[in-house]
Structures are given as C-alpha cells and as structure tokens.
Design an enzyme around this catalytic site. Structure first.
Site: not given
Length: 401
Positions: A308-309, A238, A166, A270
């Site tokens: 978070s991914g 990120n 993102y 993420s």
C-alpha cells in the site's frame, strides 16, 4: 468478551430492524447523516472546502455513463481530482506544506522540494497509478497559463503535486485513458461548498476494505486563542482488507463477510490523505500534522500494508507570501505555539477517519474489471449503523468471563 458471542449478538441485533431498513430509496447518506457517533465539530460543509479559499474539482471517466470511453474488453472507471489550495488566485501564491509516507508503495510528486523548501505552488491532483504523467503535464500547463506573466518574465519552474492510487480491479488501468485534457478539466471545474464523494474523480475506481470507496472528505473546527480555525481532509481511499474494518471502535469487518472481492487476499491498494488548514503553521509543524493522518487511517483498522502507498500531505493557506525567487531578502511568519498543537492533531485524525467513512458510504456498486463478472459492492450504510450501535451497546454492558 468472547469474540464469537459478541459477533453473533451484533448480527442478531442488527438484523432485528428488518430488511426494509437496509436501503432507503437508494439514497446514500454520509456518516453523520446515519447517526454514527463521531467526535468533534465539523465545519459548515464538513469538507476540505471549509478551509477558506480551498476549491476542489473532479473529472470522472466512466464507461457505464459513456460507453464510447471503452475501447477494449475492460470497463473504464477512473478520473482526476483537483485540489486548488488558493483557488484561482491571479497572483502567484505558494503555500507552506509538509508530507509523510507511512508506507511508500506509491507516488506523490513534488515532495522532495516540499521537504527542502517547505512549500509548493499550484494544484494537487489525485488520479490512478498510470495517469500520473498525464496529470502532471496538465498541472504544469495550468500553472504556466494561470501565472503567465511571472512564468514568462522570470526563470521559474513548476513542480506540481500529483498523487495516485491503483484502480486496476475496477478500471482498464493499462489502457491509459486519463489524458492531460481530462486533468485540466478537473482543475477548471474546481469549486467550493459541498463536494460529491464516492465514485468521483480520482476515486472513481477505488476500493477500501473490499467495498467500493473512492473520494471522501470531512472537516473539524478548532478553537485557538479566541479564534475559530478549520482542519479539512480529503482522501482517495483504496486500502484495507474486509476483516480489518473498524468503525467507531467496532470491528464491523468481521460481520460483513459476504460479497468480498475475489482473489483479494492481501493488501494491494493505497490511500492518499490531503490535509488543509487556515491555522498558521511552519513547514515542520505541517510535516508533523501530515503524520497524524496515519493515526486517522489506523482508526479504520488498516495496519498500512506492504503493498500500500499510504502517503499524506498537509498544507496551510495562512502566511501568504510571494515565491522566493521574487521576494525580498527577509520574510516573516506567524505560527502556532507547539504546545497548542494537540487539538490540531486530534482534528486531523478525526477528519481523516470520517473522510474515509464518507468515501465508503457515498460510493455505489461497480462491476469488477479483473476478475470479470463480479460486483464490487458499496457498504450498506443503514446496516453498518445498526451494527455499530449494537456493538457499542454490547461493549458498554456486562462483560462475559
């Protein structure tokens, strides 16, 4: 050791070198160029492109460089990164792969088939959260174009790998500025050798530990049975909050207290890690290798936040094969003895850790989109190196009761 004493001493020792060392002619230096004490032996380029055949391309959309990109009130700072595991090979060639999600608040397409089939076909694209569809369309079209004969003669389908993080703090993410043609340009620009890092491609608008970050890469050489192989990592970083940041075992985030991102009081990013190797590995082994990326990001201090991914993919360019629909009844694979995997795991962990540092160190300041009026600062590499050196010196000295 008393934490306050330690933090104060690190700050004092770091500033003794003087302000003139904090910037050197505006040049950004990678982690090893700054002398950070990183373990392991990198490849020639210290990049994922040290793995034979792997190419990487970028397309960066920045309204700072091209004001016509900005159609609304918010700036545009985004893009696409393309990783081609087998380059522009004219013959259809899947690659074996495995994936892992430490925290699943993110997207990586194609992983259901990777889990079942153990391979994927085509490029890997990294972009922002709202551009997955555009990138997927471009990757699908490229596969159809690149392997036109096979795709038109047979009932084949494309399930590209597209991952996202993102970038809405620095970019007008809701403006949907990334289009299929931008992703296609990233694929078409793919090359080997040295790679740009920081504010490039899908990493253009990304933040890590409240510093400007984005794209980073690194590699390690691995000696196995008298041969030299490579493990390469490329990250789109990120993730993380400032107080968490740890570099070479030193909690430097506690020292860099200025220029934090307003309103960033919880994890909202993420990290995507792509691991490539030329070591012959089975899909199950590659899945285990992908898991080790979690240890690599953990060395930087992140716990893998709830928002978070943290999604990882590992692939091997070894064991070339035709796609199963066009293959014969039997296949044969060479693979490494599991008892020798520890060196491979360590190489992956070290490469991911260093790739994230390179993403931070090669990035440059960018104004924020939301909230407007702030600046997302890039980390001062020289100041960081001094604090790491000072912190490690204190840790190796006498301990205070």
């Amino acid at each position: 050791m008393n934490t306050k004493y330690r933090a104060g001493k690190v700050s004092e020792m770091a500033h003794q070198k003087g302000a003139q060392q904090l910037q050197v002619c505006g040049k950004r230096l990678r982690a090893r160029e700054l002398g950070l004490p990183l373990p392991g032996k990198p490849g020639i380029y210290n990049a994922i492109t040290d793995v034979p055949g792997v190419l990487v391309g970028f397309n960066t959309l920045s309204s700072q460089a091209d004001p016509t990109l900005q159609t609304g009130a918010l700036p545009v700072q985004t893009g696409v990164t393309a990783i081609l595991p087998v380059g522009f090979a004219s013959q259809l060639r899947p690659v074996w792969a495995g994936h892992y999600a430490l925290n699943g608040n993110g997207e990586m397409t194609g992983t259901h088939w990777i889990a079942d089939g153990g391979y994927f076909v085509g490029p890997i694209l990294l972009t922002n959260t709202h551009a997955v569809g555009a990138a997927h369309q471009a990757a699908t079209q490229w596969i159809i174009d690149q392997y036109r004969e096979q795709w038109h003669k047979h009932h084949l389908w494309a399930m590209p790998v597209v991952a996202e993080t993102y970038d809405g703090v620095l970019n007008d993410i809701n403006g949907m500025h990334v289009r299929p043609e931008h992703a296609r340009q990233a694929i078409d620009s793919a090359h080997g050798g040295q790679l740009p890092e920081g504010n490039v491609g899908g990493g253009a608008g990304m933040i890590a530990y409240e510093f400007k970050a984005g794209t980073g890469t690194a590699s390690r050489q691995v000696a196995l049975a008298g041969q030299t192989f490579h493990v390469g990592a490329l990250v789109q970083a990120n993730h993380g909050l400032r107080p968490w940041l740890t570099v070479c075992g030193v909690p430097v985030g506690q020292e860099f207290t200025e220029d934090r991102i307003p309103e960033m009081n919880r994890e909202q990013g993420s990290v995507v890690c792509i691991l490539a190797t030329d070591i012959p590995l089975l899909p199950m082994q590659l899945q285990k290798l992908a898991r080790r990326a979690a240890l690599g990001i953990g060395r930087g201090g992140t716990p893998g936040g709830n928002s978070s991914g943290d999604i990882f993919l590992a692939f091997s360019v070894a064991n070339p094969m035709p796609i199963q629909q066009l293959a014969g009844p039997w296949g044969q694979l060479q693979f490494l003895n599991d008892c020798l995997l520890d060196e491979v795991y360590l190489a992956a962990i070290e490469a991911v850790e260093e790739a994230i540092l390179n993403a931070l160190l090669m990035a440059r300041d960018i104004p924020t989109a939301r909230p407007a009026g702030a600046i997302c600062r890039a980390i001062d590499g020289h100041r960081l190196a001094e604090w790491v050196k000072a912190g490690r010196h204190l840790d190796s000295g006498p301990q205070e009761a």
